[in-house]
Motif scaffolding. Sequence first.
Motif, mmCIF file in Angstrom:
data_model
loop_
_atom_site.group_PDB
_atom_site.id
_atom_site.type_symbol
_atom_site.label_atom_id
_atom_site.label_comp_id
_atom_site.label_asym_id
_atom_site.label_seq_id
_atom_site.Cartn_x
_atom_site.Cartn_y
_atom_site.Cartn_z
ATOM 1 N N ILE A 68 0.803 -1.075 0.003
ATOM 2 C CA ILE A 68 -0.052 -0.033 0.042
ATOM 3 C C ILE A 68 0.998 1.071 -0.046
ATOM 4 N N THR A 69 0.257 2.350 -0.286
ATOM 5 C CA THR A 69 1.219 3.657 -0.295
ATOM 6 C C THR A 69 0.582 4.300 0.823
ATOM 7 N N VAL A 70 1.141 5.128 1.670
ATOM 8 C CA VAL A 70 0.825 6.131 2.626
ATOM 9 C C VAL A 70 1.516 7.531 2.385
ATOM 10 N N ASP A 71 0.433 8.447 2.043
ATOM 11 C CA ASP A 71 0.725 9.733 1.802
ATOM 12 C C ASP A 71 0.715 10.557 3.042
ATOM 13 N N VAL A 72 1.760 11.115 3.472
ATOM 14 C CA VAL A 72 1.789 11.778 4.702
ATOM 15 C C VAL A 72 1.961 13.300 4.450
ATOM 16 N N VAL A 73 0.670 13.888 4.661
ATOM 17 C CA VAL A 73 0.543 15.526 4.755
ATOM 18 C C VAL A 73 1.270 15.749 6.165
ATOM 19 N N VAL A 123 5.910 5.346 0.699
ATOM 20 C CA VAL A 123 5.826 6.530 1.765
ATOM 21 C C VAL A 123 6.014 7.725 0.740
ATOM 22 N N HIS A 124 4.841 8.501 0.783
ATOM 23 C CA HIS A 124 5.298 9.733 -0.096
ATOM 24 C C HIS A 124 4.893 11.179 0.947
ATOM 25 N N TRP A 125 5.734 11.953 0.968
ATOM 26 C CA TRP A 125 5.607 13.357 1.686
ATOM 27 C C TRP A 125 4.730 14.348 0.898
ATOM 28 N N ARG A 126 3.739 14.859 1.206
ATOM 29 C CA ARG A 126 2.899 15.762 0.821
ATOM 30 C C ARG A 126 2.842 17.150 1.830
ATOM 31 N N PRO A 127 2.783 18.445 1.084
ATOM 32 C CA PRO A 127 2.853 19.755 1.512
ATOM 33 C C PRO A 127 1.741 20.218 2.337
ATOM 34 N N PHE A 128 2.217 20.799 3.462
ATOM 35 C CA PHE A 128 1.185 21.673 4.238
ATOM 36 C C PHE A 128 1.912 22.602 5.024
ATOM 37 N N GLN A 129 1.323 23.740 5.001
ATOM 38 C CA GLN A 129 1.823 25.133 5.729
ATOM 39 C C GLN A 129 1.239 25.171 6.794
ATOM 40 N N LEU A 130 1.763 25.210 7.996
ATOM 41 C CA LEU A 130 0.942 25.844 9.129
ATOM 42 C C LEU A 130 0.703 26.948 8.944
ATOM 43 N N ASP A 131 1.621 27.885 8.536
ATOM 44 C CA ASP A 131 1.244 29.522 8.360
ATOM 45 C C ASP A 131 1.920 29.950 7.107
ATOM 46 N N PRO A 132 1.452 29.848 6.039
ATOM 47 C CA PRO A 132 1.751 30.511 4.838
ATOM 48 C C PRO A 132 2.109 31.880 4.812
ATOM 49 N N VAL A 147 11.684 21.392 -2.278
ATOM 50 C CA VAL A 147 12.915 20.546 -2.278
ATOM 51 C C VAL A 147 12.296 19.106 -1.891
ATOM 52 N N ILE A 148 11.317 19.020 -1.089
ATOM 53 C CA ILE A 148 10.860 17.825 -0.897
ATOM 54 C C ILE A 148 10.276 17.026 -2.125
ATOM 55 N N ARG A 149 9.697 17.998 -2.505
ATOM 56 C CA ARG A 149 8.858 17.394 -4.085
ATOM 57 C C ARG A 149 9.964 16.888 -5.166
ATOM 58 N N TRP A 150 10.940 17.699 -5.190
ATOM 59 C CA TRP A 150 12.171 17.314 -6.014
ATOM 60 C C TRP A 150 12.641 16.158 -5.624
ATOM 61 N N ALA A 151 12.990 15.905 -4.359
ATOM 62 C CA ALA A 151 13.750 14.607 -3.772
ATOM 63 C C ALA A 151 12.666 13.494 -4.048
ATOM 64 N N GLY A 152 11.268 13.567 -4.200
ATOM 65 C CA GLY A 152 10.355 12.764 -4.519
ATOM 66 C C GLY A 152 10.698 12.095 -5.854
ATOM 67 N N ALA A 153 11.149 12.997 -6.827
ATOM 68 C CA ALA A 153 11.385 12.580 -8.211
ATOM 69 C C ALA A 153 12.546 11.772 -7.960
ATOM 70 N N ALA A 154 13.483 12.105 -7.222
ATOM 71 C CA ALA A 154 14.691 11.131 -7.051
ATOM 72 C C ALA A 154 14.327 9.873 -6.458
ATOM 73 N N GLY A 155 13.306 9.555 -5.774
ATOM 74 C CA GLY A 155 13.160 8.144 -5.428
ATOM 75 C C GLY A 155 12.546 8.443 -3.817
ATOM 76 N N GLU A 156 12.063 7.222 -3.381
ATOM 77 C CA GLU A 156 11.143 7.239 -2.069
ATOM 78 C C GLU A 156 12.126 7.627 -1.017
ATOM 79 N N GLU A 157 13.258 6.654 -1.211
ATOM 80 C CA GLU A 157 14.251 6.732 0.003
ATOM 81 C C GLU A 157 14.954 8.009 0.057
ATOM 82 N N VAL A 158 15.276 8.726 -1.125
ATOM 83 C CA VAL A 158 15.763 10.132 -1.131
ATOM 84 C C VAL A 158 14.876 11.068 -0.256
ATOM 85 N N GLN A 159 13.540 11.051 -0.493
ATOM 86 C CA GLN A 159 12.561 11.922 -0.126
ATOM 87 C C GLN A 159 12.509 11.589 1.343
#
Length: 221
Positions: A7-12, A40-49, A107-119
């Motif tokens: 399964i996949t887990v997207d972490v916001v 695991v995939h990491w997804r963005p959220f901003q506590l205070d944009p 940068v986290i988004r770009w890391a995802g393009a480099a692979g799950e472990e990198v991210q």
Amino acid sequence: MTDTAPITVDVVSDVVCPWCFIGQKRLDKAIATSGVDVQVHWRPFQLDPTIPPEGKDRREYMLGKFGSEERIREIHARIEPLGAEEGISFNFDAIKVAPNTLDAHRVIRWAGAAGEEVQNRLVRRLFQLNFEEGRNLGDPAVLVEAAREAGMDTAIVETLLPTDADVESVRGEIDTAARMGVTGVPCFLLEGKYAVMGAQDAATLADAIRQVSAAKARGEL
């Protein structure tokens, strides 16, 4: 037919959210004990944009948010022992800047393009830099350093950071999470369908992972 399915887990999450750091540690434990193959995939959220690109003085920012030094100390005192249980050495006094995290999420988004472990390595390092070392995650040099340590091609990061590359994509993902009803983080999205809100204990996360995996294996998802 097998009893489990990958399964996949997207972490916001946001990298300046202490509960997200705790949640990351608990997710690691949950995956290790679940017996399930989890991506695991990491997804963005901003506590205070609204924080400006240069950031704000953290002490002043926290006082403005919580009203008093005593209240801030109470919040930190509640979080620190929970972090210690997960191997986190929170050092809130070392954090001098409350950063805008938009660039960190790019940068986290770009890391995802480099692979799950990198991210995963990058996200872990950003949490450490902010909460244990008091580094400014709004500083491009800190982000490039973290990217290098995670195994990314830093030339790409150095080239893209000064531009608007993926700014709208990251904001779009944040908006999507809001439309899905994500109002706080961490939020764990299992197979894009089931949400576990908050820094739940590892056993709760592991149980959710096993249930969703078993349902997928039965062809119910």
